[in-house]
Design a protein around this motif. Structure first.
Motif, PDB file in Angstrom:
ATOM      1  N   PRO A  41       3.214   9.511   3.437  1.00 55.84           N
ATOM      2  CA  PRO A  41       4.234   8.854   4.265  1.00 55.84           C
ATOM      3  C   PRO A  41       4.113   7.337   4.154  1.00 55.84           C
ATOM      4  N   PRO A  42       5.215   6.617   4.348  1.00 54.37           N
ATOM      5  CA  PRO A  42       5.168   5.153   4.303  1.00 54.37           C
ATOM      6  C   PRO A  42       4.096   4.608   5.258  1.00 54.37           C
ATOM      7  N   GLY A  43       3.333   3.621   4.780  1.00 53.33           N
ATOM      8  CA  GLY A  43       2.281   3.032   5.595  1.00 53.33           C
ATOM      9  C   GLY A  43       0.971   3.792   5.588  1.00 53.33           C
ATOM     10  N   THR A  44       0.892   4.890   4.829  1.00 54.96           N
ATOM     11  CA  THR A  44      -0.322   5.704   4.754  1.00 54.96           C
ATOM     12  C   THR A  44      -0.972   5.519   3.398  1.00 54.96           C
ATOM     13  N   ARG A  45      -2.283   5.464   3.393  1.00 52.87           N
ATOM     14  CA  ARG A  45      -3.002   5.408   2.130  1.00 52.87           C
ATOM     15  C   ARG A  45      -4.271   6.223   2.234  1.00 52.87           C
ATOM     16  N   LEU A  46      -4.726   6.722   1.101  1.00 49.50           N
ATOM     17  CA  LEU A  46      -6.049   7.326   0.999  1.00 49.50           C
ATOM     18  C   LEU A  46      -6.847   6.339   0.158  1.00 49.50           C
ATOM     19  N   LEU A  47      -7.076   6.637  -1.130  1.00 53.27           N
ATOM     20  CA  LEU A  47      -7.651   5.586  -1.975  1.00 53.27           C
ATOM     21  C   LEU A  47      -6.599   4.496  -2.171  1.00 53.27           C
ATOM     22  N   THR A  48      -5.365   4.916  -2.476  1.00 62.89           N
ATOM     23  CA  THR A  48      -4.220   4.006  -2.569  1.00 62.89           C
ATOM     24  C   THR A  48      -3.059   4.663  -1.820  1.00 62.89           C
ATOM     25  N   ALA A  49      -1.902   4.040  -1.853  1.00 62.78           N
ATOM     26  CA  ALA A  49      -0.708   4.627  -1.243  1.00 62.78           C
ATOM     27  C   ALA A  49       0.069   5.466  -2.251  1.00 62.78           C
ATOM     28  N   ASP A  50      -0.413   5.559  -3.489  1.00 68.48           N
ATOM     29  CA  ASP A  50       0.251   6.351  -4.527  1.00 68.48           C
ATOM     30  C   ASP A  50       0.152   7.844  -4.206  1.00 68.48           C
TER      31      ASP A  50
END
Length: 196
Positions: A41-50
């Protein structure tokens, strides 16, 4: 909150025993999930937002969980989780995998909840792309600058040439007091879960 996640493929399997568990040594259920090309979702990242290229988990939830029959009269989720924790409940992650950007990991772990209902756990991990992932986290300020030298040195020290000729690291991963550590090195602060 009506959040929808898009993925190329997703599979989830939940199995519950015929007889509910009476103590921590018996399974409440097993869950297996696989997802590929998951859009965050927009504004969410794990390692990256990809997008997450691939992720999977195969786990057993141990211990009795007091699930009310009448959901309208259900106690707060925090009470249900605290009861499960207090009866010795834990989650045995038999296997997990995750691939995003340069990082690919797989392993196993055991998870539980601490006195504040925050996750704690330990496991073993095999990773490729660890040094590259550490550099991304440092660049984006997710690893504090004062930990940069230790994080870089630990990642490099753990890496060996794997079967496919790529750098591969095998290490212990732990989560305690909101700090995710690999090997002896604290890596990053994990945001607390706010149970609803």
């Amino acid at each position: 909150d009506g959040l929808a996640l898009a993925a190329d493929q997703a599979k989830v399997r939940l199995s519950l025993p015929d007889v509910p568990p009476i103590d921590y040594s018996q399974p409440f259920g097993t869950i297996a999930a696989e997802v590929s090309k998951l859009l965050l979702p927009p504004g969410t990242r794990l390692l990256t937002a990809d997008p997450v290229e691939q992720a999977s988990v195969d786990a057993v939830i141990n211990g009795p969980v007091a699930v009310p029959l009448d959901l309208a009269a259900s106690p707060p989720l925090t009470d249900i989780l605290a009861g499960w924790r207090d009866r010795g409940g834990d989650i045995e992650v038999k296997s997990f995998s995750f691939a995003q950007g340069p990082l690919s990991v797989s392993g196993e772990a055991t998870l539980a909840l601490d006195g504040n209902l925050q996750p704690l756990g330990a496991g073993t991990v095999t990773a490729s792309g660890l040094s590259e992932a550490v550099e991304i986290l440092l660049r984006d300020g997710l690893i504090p600058a004062e930990r940069a030298m230790v994080a870089r040195a630990t990642a490099k020290a753990l890496e060996r040439t794997g079967a496919e000729g790529k750098a591969e690291a095998k290490f212990a991963l732990s989560l305690q007091n909101g700090i995710l550590s690999f090997g002896p090195a604290p890596l990053l602060q994990v945001p607390p879960i706010e149970w609803q």
